[in-house]
Write a protein that holds these residues in place. Structure first.
Motif, PDB file in Angstrom:
ATOM      1  N   ASP A 193       0.819  -1.027  -0.036  1.00  0.00           N
ATOM      2  CA  ASP A 193       0.058  -0.017  -0.024  1.00  0.00           C
ATOM      3  C   ASP A 193       0.801   1.252  -0.121  1.00  0.00           C
ATOM      4  OD1 ASP A 193      -2.393  -1.427  -0.307  1.00  0.00           O
ATOM      5  OD2 ASP A 193      -2.823  -1.308   2.073  1.00  0.00           O
ATOM      6  N   ILE A 213       1.687   1.971  -3.586  1.00  0.00           N
ATOM      7  CA  ILE A 213       0.723   2.688  -4.319  1.00  0.00           C
ATOM      8  C   ILE A 213       0.488   3.985  -3.905  1.00  0.00           C
ATOM      9  CG2 ILE A 213      -1.680   2.551  -4.746  1.00  0.00           C
ATOM     10  CD1 ILE A 213      -1.529  -0.874  -4.212  1.00  0.00           C
ATOM     11  N   GLU A 249       1.181   7.808  -5.948  1.00  0.00           N
ATOM     12  CA  GLU A 249      -0.032   8.519  -6.094  1.00  0.00           C
ATOM     13  C   GLU A 249       0.274  10.057  -5.598  1.00  0.00           C
ATOM     14  OE1 GLU A 249      -3.880   5.536  -5.967  1.00  0.00           O
ATOM     15  OE2 GLU A 249      -3.318   6.736  -4.164  1.00  0.00           O
ATOM     16  N   ALA A 261       2.181  -5.089  -4.924  1.00  0.00           N
ATOM     17  CA  ALA A 261       1.280  -3.686  -5.255  1.00  0.00           C
ATOM     18  C   ALA A 261       1.131  -3.254  -6.624  1.00  0.00           C
ATOM     19  CB  ALA A 261       2.572  -2.523  -4.904  1.00  0.00           C
ATOM     20  N   ASP A 317      -2.505  -2.450  -8.079  1.00  0.00           N
ATOM     21  CA  ASP A 317      -2.814  -1.237  -8.855  1.00  0.00           C
ATOM     22  C   ASP A 317      -1.927  -1.299 -10.195  1.00  0.00           C
ATOM     23  OD1 ASP A 317      -2.843   1.053  -9.860  1.00  0.00           O
ATOM     24  OD2 ASP A 317      -2.327   2.300  -7.999  1.00  0.00           O
ATOM     25  N   LEU A 376       0.421   1.457 -11.264  1.00  0.00           N
ATOM     26  CA  LEU A 376       1.503   2.040 -10.363  1.00  0.00           C
ATOM     27  C   LEU A 376       2.873   2.184 -11.210  1.00  0.00           C
ATOM     28  CD1 LEU A 376       2.662   0.500  -7.069  1.00  0.00           C
ATOM     29  CD2 LEU A 376       4.191   1.250  -8.470  1.00  0.00           C
TER      30      LEU A 376
END
Length: 346
Positions: free
Chosen positions: A107, A110, A114, A134, A138, A141
């Motif tokens: 996480d 990710i 972002e 990850a 996503d 990423l």
């Protein structure tokens, strides 16, 4: 100097420890998180080492995340014979009082990518498990990273885990395969791979360690040697130098026991330097993949540099550098940082 937001995913580890110190010492490194993955030692021990180093250095403001407990497939391999029972050789780091982050390593990959889309540099010096997880969560990423640097693999050089495989890739071949497949396509950058071919030229010697201690004004200036009794403990006045000498002495002894001389390969600090400034290494493009099925070759990295596969290049392989120029810079930066840390402890 322009700072680089950085995420460091590691399996600390003696050379990971020096890489972490180098990043803490470097003015260009804006270290946003240190992610812990199992490899050299189990994940919880790695996480404890990361927390302990950061607290020792007065940087417990940096987030430390616990990562996957094992590879995507199969059981975790560890290598305490190389790095010591706790991953830091003979060093006995003070027990940390801080705790890991509430979020896990995947996480963190990710969410930080972002927050810093197009700016974040990823550095992985352990197995690629956390990053693979990850990307599973996503898939976009990779397109958000500015750069990814991986210490791992070997191409025209013997392996250090099997005859053809390097440790970080061998611990989790499936993760490495998934990560390589996700980069160099759809706008994602090509990762820079620092393989054994190059990182085994980054040979730290007792002279390097002695120069580091002297520049940090640590007393006495200790320079381990092959005639020392095994396990001699440092009495250096500087707290960073003391723990570093204890860690690196173990690494020297390991390499000597394997007929490589009283030296050690500092794979991970070199990869850290590349993460901050890719110009320190020459690279060549290639299409890189990982063997996951071979009975004798599982974990082997393969570079198609002549387009036999008909696939686009998805990586840049670092293949040349100036090792002594690298060590000069590392010694100068880490020594100055060690002086600053000692002032916190005085």
């Amino acid at each position: 100097m322009v700072t680089v937001p950085l995420i460091f995913d590691c399996d600390t580890g003696i050379d990971d420890s020096l890489a972490l110190l180098y990043l803490l010492a470097h003015p260009a490194a804006d270290l946003r998180a240190v992610l812990s993955t199992g490899g050299n030692v189990p994940t919880d021990v790695v996480c404890g080492n990361n927390l302990a180093w950061l607290e020792l250095c007065g940087r417990d403001d940096i987030e430390v995340c616990l990562g996957a407990s094992g590879p995507l497939t199969g059981s975790l391999m560890t290598t305490e014979d190389t790095h010591g029972p706790l991953g830091v050789g003979y060093a006995q780091l003070p027990a940390p009082t801080s705790s890991p982050s509430h979020r896990d390593a995947a996480d963190a990959w990710i969410e930080l990518s972002e927050e810093h889309s197009g700016e974040l540099v990823g550095l992985v010096t352990g197995p690629l498990t956390n990053l693979a997880l990850a990307i599973r969560r996503d898939p976009a990423l990779p397109t958000r990273l500015r750069r990814l640097v991986i210490m791992g693999g070997t191409f025209h050089h013997p392996g250090n885990t099997t005859p053809t495989s390097e440790w970080n890739i061998a611990v989790d071949p499936e993760a490495a395969k998934e990560v390589f497949a996700a980069f160099g396509v759809d706008g994602a950058p090509r990762p820079i791979i620092c393989p054994l071919d190059l990182t085994e030229t980054i040979r730290m010697t007792p002279d390097h360690l002695g120069r580091l201690a002297a520049l940090a004004e640590s007393s006495p200036v200790e320079q381990p040697g092959p005639d020392d009794a095994q396990g001699v403990r440092s009495v250096a006045s500087n707290v960073v130098i003391r723990h570093l000498v204890d860690a690196v002495r173990f690494y020297f002894e390991f390499h000597e026991a394997h007929a490589e001389g009283y030296i050690c390969h500092m794979h991970d600090p070199f990869a850290a330097a590349v993460a901050l400034d890719p110009a320190v290494a020459r690279t060549r493009p290639a299409c890189v993949d990982v063997e996951t099925e071979g009975a004798l070759t599982r974990g082997t990295t393969i570079a198609d540099e002549r387009q036999f596969w008909g696939r686009e290049n998805n990586a840049d392989i670092a293949d040349a550098t100036d090792p002594e120029l690298f060590f000069d810079a590392l010694i100068e930066r880490v020594a100055a940082f060690a002086v600053t840390v000692q002032q916190l402890h005085d």
